[in-house]
Motif scaffolding. Sequence first.
Motif, PDB file in Angstrom:
ATOM      1  N   GLU A  64       0.730   4.020  -3.042  1.00  0.00           N
ATOM      2  CA  GLU A  64       0.343   5.414  -2.847  1.00  0.00           C
ATOM      3  C   GLU A  64       1.474   6.376  -3.213  1.00  0.00           C
ATOM      4  OE1 GLU A  64      -3.110   5.304   0.542  1.00  0.00           O
ATOM      5  OE2 GLU A  64      -1.033   5.437   1.246  1.00  0.00           O
ATOM      6  N   LYS A  74       0.829  -1.211   0.000  1.00  0.00           N
ATOM      7  CA  LYS A  74       0.000   0.000   0.000  1.00  0.00           C
ATOM      8  C   LYS A  74       0.860   1.257   0.000  1.00  0.00           C
ATOM      9  CE  LYS A  74      -3.626   2.483   2.489  1.00  0.00           C
ATOM     10  NZ  LYS A  74      -4.366   2.663   3.756  1.00  0.00           N
ATOM     11  N   ASP A 120      -3.387   9.241  -2.242  1.00  0.00           N
ATOM     12  CA  ASP A 120      -3.888   8.419  -1.147  1.00  0.00           C
ATOM     13  C   ASP A 120      -5.017   7.564  -1.718  1.00  0.00           C
ATOM     14  OD1 ASP A 120      -2.170   9.560   0.700  1.00  0.00           O
ATOM     15  OD2 ASP A 120      -3.606  11.115   1.261  1.00  0.00           O
ATOM     16  N   THR A 121      -4.868   6.261  -1.672  1.00  0.00           N
ATOM     17  CA  THR A 121      -5.908   5.406  -2.241  1.00  0.00           C
ATOM     18  C   THR A 121      -7.213   5.583  -1.469  1.00  0.00           C
ATOM     19  OG1 THR A 121      -6.535   3.135  -2.824  1.00  0.00           O
ATOM     20  CG2 THR A 121      -5.190   3.415  -0.848  1.00  0.00           C
ATOM     21  N   SER A 181      -7.094   3.625  -7.609  1.00  0.00           N
ATOM     22  CA  SER A 181      -6.475   4.914  -7.897  1.00  0.00           C
ATOM     23  C   SER A 181      -7.242   5.566  -9.039  1.00  0.00           C
ATOM     24  CB  SER A 181      -5.007   4.751  -8.303  1.00  0.00           C
ATOM     25  OG  SER A 181      -4.904   4.269  -9.630  1.00  0.00           O
TER      26      SER A 181
END
Length: 331
Positions: A171, A167, A177-178, A193
Amino acid sequence: MANPVPMVEIWRGPFLESVHHGHAVVCDEMGQIVDAWGDPEAVVLPRSSSKMLQALPLIESGAAANAGLTDEQLALACASHQGAEIHSVRVKAWLKDLGKSDDDFCCGPQEPRDIEARDDLIRADKPVCRYHNNCSGKHSGFLTLTKYFRAGPDYVALDHPVQKAVKAAFEEVTQEDTPGYGIDGCSAPNFASTMHGMARAMAFFASASLDGDARQSAAAQLRNAMATYPELVAGEGRACTDLMRAMNHKVAVKTGAEGYFIAIIPEKKMGVALKIADGTTRGAECAVTSILIRLGVLDAAHPVAQKYVNAPICNWDGLVTGQMKPAKGLC
């Protein structure tokens, strides 16, 4: 996923019978959009098109070097393979090197897409295994990283060190920021995304240097491994393999479920992200091939290009009944 635009048309005789709508973004090395269709800010799950992002921590952490992974294994870590012998043999050897077994995989068993491998299992009355799963190369990478981290066996859990590292890398490279995740077909989290974010990430992979910092070097290694071993990334007859060979191993491309596709173009330092809204593979293959031709990295006259763009549609008697072609504005 609002406001997709027409990208691929299906014609039957003189009639437009179907249209595949979608989104696509092309980014340069600065992450700026140089071409786009649909909505660059559409939020999408990239599915298996993000495997090279999921593999970054494998190299950055030092786990790949510690395990002595080869470029073939790095290609498999980014693969959605079809369970042919060339894939299964390598995955089983990787498991053995790790001191692991098929039961250690968190991905489920999957019947091979490769016809010969599937039929061999049937004739021998052997079970379908987890190493046949199209994502078993990625999971071999996850297991390698798990062992390096000395972490627990549930490496697909969101709070596991492996997924935390994935993660973070996702990102940082998408520069977003997902907004969330979905569980992929292989049970691992798949982070969302925007289309722009994924194209920006692919442009990073395209411009990355082996001599750069740890992340750049990792991205360049994965990109080069994919382009060098396209048969391991997908398999014979698959679009990813065919297209990478047709472009003389100079471009890395990767499909994802539900009509996603990416391209990494080092010579132009460009990245491409593509999503067909209705999730069809045929639409994604035609659209990404059209974009590769448009960008000048694939010859429109190459047989592989003609297989996916302006391809004739034939009926069971071999009669040409129509054509699949890019929509106006894509070609």
